[in-house]
Scaffold this motif. Structure first.
Motif, short mmCIF file in Angstrom:
data_model
loop_
_atom_site.label_atom_id
_atom_site.label_comp_id
_atom_site.label_asym_id
_atom_site.label_seq_id
_atom_site.Cartn_x
_atom_site.Cartn_y
_atom_site.Cartn_z
N LYS A 223 23.36 12.77 40.28
CA LYS A 223 23.14 13.15 38.88
C LYS A 223 23.51 12.01 37.94
O LYS A 223 22.83 11.76 36.94
CB LYS A 223 23.95 14.39 38.54
CG LYS A 223 23.69 14.92 37.13
CD LYS A 223 24.49 16.17 36.85
CE LYS A 223 24.15 16.74 35.47
NZ LYS A 223 24.34 15.77 34.38
N ARG A 224 24.60 11.31 38.26
CA ARG A 224 25.01 10.19 37.41
C ARG A 224 23.93 9.10 37.39
O ARG A 224 23.60 8.55 36.34
CB ARG A 224 26.33 9.61 37.93
CG ARG A 224 26.85 8.43 37.11
CD ARG A 224 28.16 7.93 37.67
NE ARG A 224 28.02 7.50 39.05
CZ ARG A 224 27.54 6.30 39.40
NH1 ARG A 224 27.15 5.44 38.48
NH2 ARG A 224 27.46 5.97 40.67
N ILE A 225 23.36 8.82 38.55
CA ILE A 225 22.30 7.81 38.63
C ILE A 225 21.05 8.29 37.91
O ILE A 225 20.41 7.54 37.16
CB ILE A 225 22.00 7.47 40.10
CG1 ILE A 225 23.22 6.84 40.76
CG2 ILE A 225 20.80 6.53 40.20
CD1 ILE A 225 23.06 6.60 42.25
N PHE A 226 20.70 9.56 38.13
CA PHE A 226 19.50 10.10 37.49
C PHE A 226 19.63 10.11 35.97
O PHE A 226 18.68 9.77 35.25
CB PHE A 226 19.22 11.51 38.00
CG PHE A 226 18.08 12.19 37.30
CD1 PHE A 226 16.77 11.84 37.59
CD2 PHE A 226 18.30 13.16 36.33
CE1 PHE A 226 15.71 12.46 36.94
CE2 PHE A 226 17.26 13.77 35.68
CZ PHE A 226 15.95 13.42 35.98
N LEU B 90 28.77 17.87 49.67
CA LEU B 90 27.51 18.06 48.94
C LEU B 90 27.73 17.91 47.44
O LEU B 90 26.92 17.28 46.75
CB LEU B 90 26.94 19.44 49.26
CG LEU B 90 25.69 19.84 48.48
CD1 LEU B 90 24.52 18.94 48.84
CD2 LEU B 90 25.33 21.29 48.73
N LEU B 91 28.82 18.47 46.92
CA LEU B 91 29.11 18.36 45.49
C LEU B 91 29.31 16.90 45.08
O LEU B 91 28.83 16.46 44.02
CB LEU B 91 30.35 19.18 45.14
CG LEU B 91 30.22 20.70 45.20
CD1 LEU B 91 31.54 21.36 44.85
CD2 LEU B 91 29.12 21.19 44.26
N GLN B 92 30.02 16.15 45.91
CA GLN B 92 30.25 14.74 45.59
C GLN B 92 28.94 13.95 45.59
O GLN B 92 28.70 13.12 44.71
CB GLN B 92 31.23 14.14 46.60
CG GLN B 92 32.65 14.69 46.48
CD GLN B 92 33.56 14.20 47.59
OE1 GLN B 92 33.10 13.74 48.63
NE2 GLN B 92 34.86 14.29 47.38
N SER B 93 28.10 14.23 46.58
CA SER B 93 26.81 13.55 46.65
C SER B 93 25.93 13.93 45.46
O SER B 93 25.25 13.07 44.87
CB SER B 93 26.11 13.92 47.96
OG SER B 93 24.83 13.34 48.03
N SER B 94 25.96 15.21 45.08
CA SER B 94 25.16 15.66 43.93
C SER B 94 25.65 15.04 42.64
O SER B 94 24.86 14.69 41.76
CB SER B 94 25.21 17.19 43.84
OG SER B 94 24.67 17.79 44.99
#
Length: 307
Positions: A162-165, A154-158
């Motif tokens: 966040k980087r894309i956002f 989950l942390l990796q996906s978040s």
């Protein structure tokens, strides 16, 4: 100080309690003529307790402090804190504040960690249960975290989200404010062509050419019209009155109004989606191609679309 020769008598104690309740201050029955050092300490301590609290520092878990104010737990917490701080204000009320806070089911423990009578500062530390924390985490994430592997995933996906956002956040803010937003490319997205030698008259140089994708966002207001045929004029008026009544009661709730067995939001959304997906691929390509020419070669010229 209630000066009495019978400081330990039942009558003196009862009178002290009555005076304390009447004037809302501490009252000590003391035999002034035979006052001891312990009595003096009691008087000074009681006097200090009558001063106002200069600073009430309520320390809470950091995850609770960053929780959105609209969250039910944060709302309940703010309400409890507001009631306590508004009701009690004197230094002697510190223990009452602690007891009131301890009554809240949100808190696992409430402790007074510092009482500084010299400065009038009171520090109260609050802790919450792990069950409350885990419940809020699951609510925010939308799924239960049962093992460490899933948590790392989950942390990796978040992190990726966040980087894309972050890359598109400025463009999103721009498009909301002005109707047009641009997301600049990152260094990782840039592609450098092979350097070339160029000549300008008798002088030479090199050309470094790079390509990078930029995201252009355009806000387009799409109109959707729904015109159901109800029957008679009277029936149409009745439906209109019902819709307007729902709108006046709860404006946002009008989208949940049902017409012919379907929610109004679904009907309108279908109309909008139908228009959006009607834009042919070749037209989309021409829009993109034209925009590339304007960005790379345009100098403030005007583009005219003839439909």
């Amino acid at each position: 100080v209630l000066n009495t020769a019978e400081a330990n008598g039942a009558g003196a104690k009862r009178l002290a309690e009555d005076l304390s309740a009447k004037y809302e201050v501490g009252v000590l029955p003391i035999d002034v003529m035979n006052m001891s050092d312990a009595d003096i300490d009691r008087i000074l301590k009681e006097a200090l307790n009558e001063f106002d609290i200069s600073k009430l520092d309520i320390r809470i878990p950091n995850w609770l402090s960053v929780l959105e104010d609209e969250h039910p737990v944060k709302k309940q917490f703010n309400e409890v804190i507001g009631n306590v701080t508004g009701e009690f204000r004197k230094f002697k009320h510190a223990e009452m504040i602690r007891e009131k806070l301890a009554e809240c089911p949100l808190f696992e423990s409430v402790n007074i960690t510092s009482l500084d009578s010299g400065t009038g500062e009171v520090v109260i530390e609050i802790s919450c249960s792990d069950e409350l924390y885990n419940g809020i985490v699951e609510e925010i994430i939308g799924d239960a975290i049962n093992d460490r592997g899933k948590f790392i995933e989950l942390l990796q996906s978040s992190k990726q989200a966040k980087r894309i956002f972050d890359q598109y956040k400025t463009a999103l803010d721009q498009v909301k404010a002005t109707g047009y937003g641009i997301a600049c490319p990152s260094v990782e997205e840039m592609v450098l062509d092979s350097p070339q030698i160029i000549r300008q008259g008798s002088r030479y140089g090199i050309r470094l050419r790079a390509l990078a994708p930029s995201i252009h966002m355009v806000k387009v207001d799409v109109e959707s019209c729904f015109e159901p045929i109800i029957g008679s004029e009277e029936q149409s008026k009745q439906l209109l009155d019902k819709i307007m009544k729902d709108y006046e009661t709860e404006p946002a709730g009008i989208w949940n109004s049902e017409i012919f067995g379907r929610k109004l939001s679904e009907v309108v959304n279908d109309g909008i989606r139908a228009k959006l997906f009607l834009l042919p691929e070749n037209v989309q390509y021409k829009f993109r191609e034209t925009l590339e020419k304007v960005v790379n070669k345009g100098r403030g010229g005007i583009i005219v679309f003839i439909l």
